[in-house]
Design an enzyme around this catalytic site. Structure first.
Site, mmCIF file in Angstrom:
data_model
loop_
_atom_site.group_PDB
_atom_site.id
_atom_site.type_symbol
_atom_site.label_atom_id
_atom_site.label_comp_id
_atom_site.label_asym_id
_atom_site.label_seq_id
_atom_site.Cartn_x
_atom_site.Cartn_y
_atom_site.Cartn_z
ATOM 1 C CB SER A 136 48.352 56.241 22.959
ATOM 2 O OG SER A 136 47.528 55.233 22.423
ATOM 3 C CE LYS A 162 48.741 54.799 19.227
ATOM 4 N NZ LYS A 162 50.073 54.161 19.177
ATOM 5 C CE LYS A 164 46.072 52.008 21.047
ATOM 6 N NZ LYS A 164 47.068 51.250 20.283
ATOM 7 C CG ASP A 189 47.419 52.118 16.862
ATOM 8 O OD1 ASP A 189 47.331 51.275 15.942
ATOM 9 O OD2 ASP A 189 48.160 51.964 17.862
ATOM 10 C CD GLU A 214 50.502 53.091 15.812
ATOM 11 O OE1 GLU A 214 50.079 54.166 16.270
ATOM 12 O OE2 GLU A 214 51.156 52.281 16.498
ATOM 13 C CG ASP A 239 52.779 49.113 16.519
ATOM 14 O OD1 ASP A 239 53.716 48.354 16.803
ATOM 15 O OD2 ASP A 239 51.987 49.530 17.401
ATOM 16 C CE LYS A 263 54.115 49.958 20.097
ATOM 17 N NZ LYS A 263 52.848 49.193 20.128
ATOM 18 N N GLY A 291 54.826 52.903 22.340
ATOM 19 C CA GLY A 291 54.801 52.551 23.761
ATOM 20 C C GLY A 291 54.043 51.259 23.982
#
Ligand code: OSB
Ligand code: MG
Length: 369
Positions: A136, A162, A164, A189, A214, A239, A263, A291
């Site tokens: 990520s 991934k 952000k 995400d 996400e 998430d 998670k 994570g």
């Protein structure tokens, strides 16, 4: 088994590099490490993934400490527990506070697995001995910075990247990334940075063949996500919005997502995480393990959970060295060609180094009945 003693430690570890999400930047990680001991002095370990500030969910390190001290530890101390799956039920009359519950439930799972001389993944019913992982990458100052990070992640062999995103760091950035990496498995995400009114912008992401987007919308929403999913080609992965197997059931019924990020802390522990995994498996919904910038202890729990059969997409469990100068466990978590080899010794499968733990501990407290 009986828990005879619980030790809470407050730790602070510096991250190798700042990590920026749409809700804030981490430069270090403060967290609670939980150690539970049985009659024979055998220890089980877990960590709370609550952050110092309530910006991912409503929990914080301090609220977790209070919940553990005032409510959760007194429930489990000296109680005869036959199986860790009972802990979820023991906590059922306490609302929410999932990360606090998960921290002590996870330590009990580790202890149980050690008492039975089983790896934690096996105790959970997991079968995989190798797991695929991705990385990520936080929001960067410039696109060249991001491209450099991606290059490093790919060089390290991670199975997917991934990225952000947030308003102002989305369509144009992903377009640049795709220009340089047309075929790499990429996902985005948003950490709840958008609303349904942003639908035209979110639809533009469909052109980039992302594995998923996400949590684009609010952290507690499953209704608008369902509306959005109907108009997006890109699969939505939830998430923040999924706190329990009930949430997952409702999201699947509404069509709010096609993938779920599990998670352990967010859903209140390994028992609930497994229930969500099983529900998704029965409904052909792939899951992956998210994570929370964990130390090696939390990372080991994530690895154990990921050995369950429906974790068919690479998770966010990157190597220890991606986050820390020195991790709490021996050996550290390493990744080779995007694969973690699941440890085979009992419990979490890594040794907790007390000396390193002490080095990062700012305060601690012991609880007995
Ligand atoms: O949304 O998955 C998230 C980190 C902190 C808070 C939330 C998230 C993340 C990550 C990084 O994406 C996960 C990791 O590398 O541990
Ligand atoms: Mg996320």
């Amino acid at each position: 088994m009986k828990i005879k003693q619980v030790i809470l430690r407050h730790l602070k570890m510096d991250l190798i590099a700042p990590f920026t999400t749409s809700f804030g930047t981490f430069v270090d990680k403060e967290f609670i490490l939980v150690e539970v001991k049985n009659e024979d002095g055998l220890s089980g370990w877990a960590e709370s993934v609550a952050f110092a500030a309530p910006w991912y969910n409503e929990e914080t390190i301090k609220t977790n400490w209070t919940m553990l001290e005032d409510f959760l530890i007194p429930i489990v101390l000296d109680k005869e527990i036959n199986h860790p799956s009972e802990v979820n039920d023991l906590f059922s009359h306490i609302r929410k506070n999932n990360m606090a519950k998960s921290a002590i439930e996870g330590a009990i799972w580790d202890l149980y697995a050690k008492e039975n001389n089983q790896p934690l993944g096996v105790a959970l019913g997991g079968k995989l001995n190798k797991i695929d992982v991705g990385i990520s990458i936080g929001i960067q100052k410039t696109v060249p910075d991001l491209l450099k990070k991606i290059e490093n992640g790919l060089k390290d062999g991670y199975k997917r990247i991934k990225i952000k995103i947030q308003p102002g760091w989305d369509v144009d950035v992903i377009r640049e990334v795709r220009k340089h990496y047309p075929d790499v498995p990429i996902m985005a995400d948003a950490n709840s940075a958008y609303r349904l009114k942003d639908i035209e912008l979110l639809k533009q992401l469909d052109q980039f063949n992302l594995m998923m987007i996400e949590q684009p919308l609010s952290s507690d929403d499953i209704v608008d996500h369902a509306t959005l999913q109907k108009q997006l080609k890109t699969p939505i992965c939830l998430d923040e919005s999924i706190h329990s197997v009930e949430d997952a059931r409702k999201a699947l019924e509404l069509g709010s997502c096609k993938i779920i990020n599990i998670k352990i802390g967010r859903v209140g522990g390994l028992t609930e995480a497994k229930k969500i995994h099983n529900l998704c498996e029965d409904n052909n919904i792939p899951v992956w393990c998210g994570g929370m910038l964990e130390s090696g202890v939390g990372r080991a729990h994530n690895i154990a959970l990921t050995t369950l059969s429906n974790f068919t997409m690479p998770g966010d469990t990157a190597a220890s060295a991606n986050y820390w100068h020195k991790d709490l466990i021996e050996p550290e978590v390493t990744v080779e060609d995007g694969v973690i080899t699941v440890p085979t010794s009992a419990g979490i499968g890594y040794e907790v180094n007390y000396r390193t733990v002490d080095e990062f501990t700012t305060y601690s407290k012991k609880y007995t009945k």
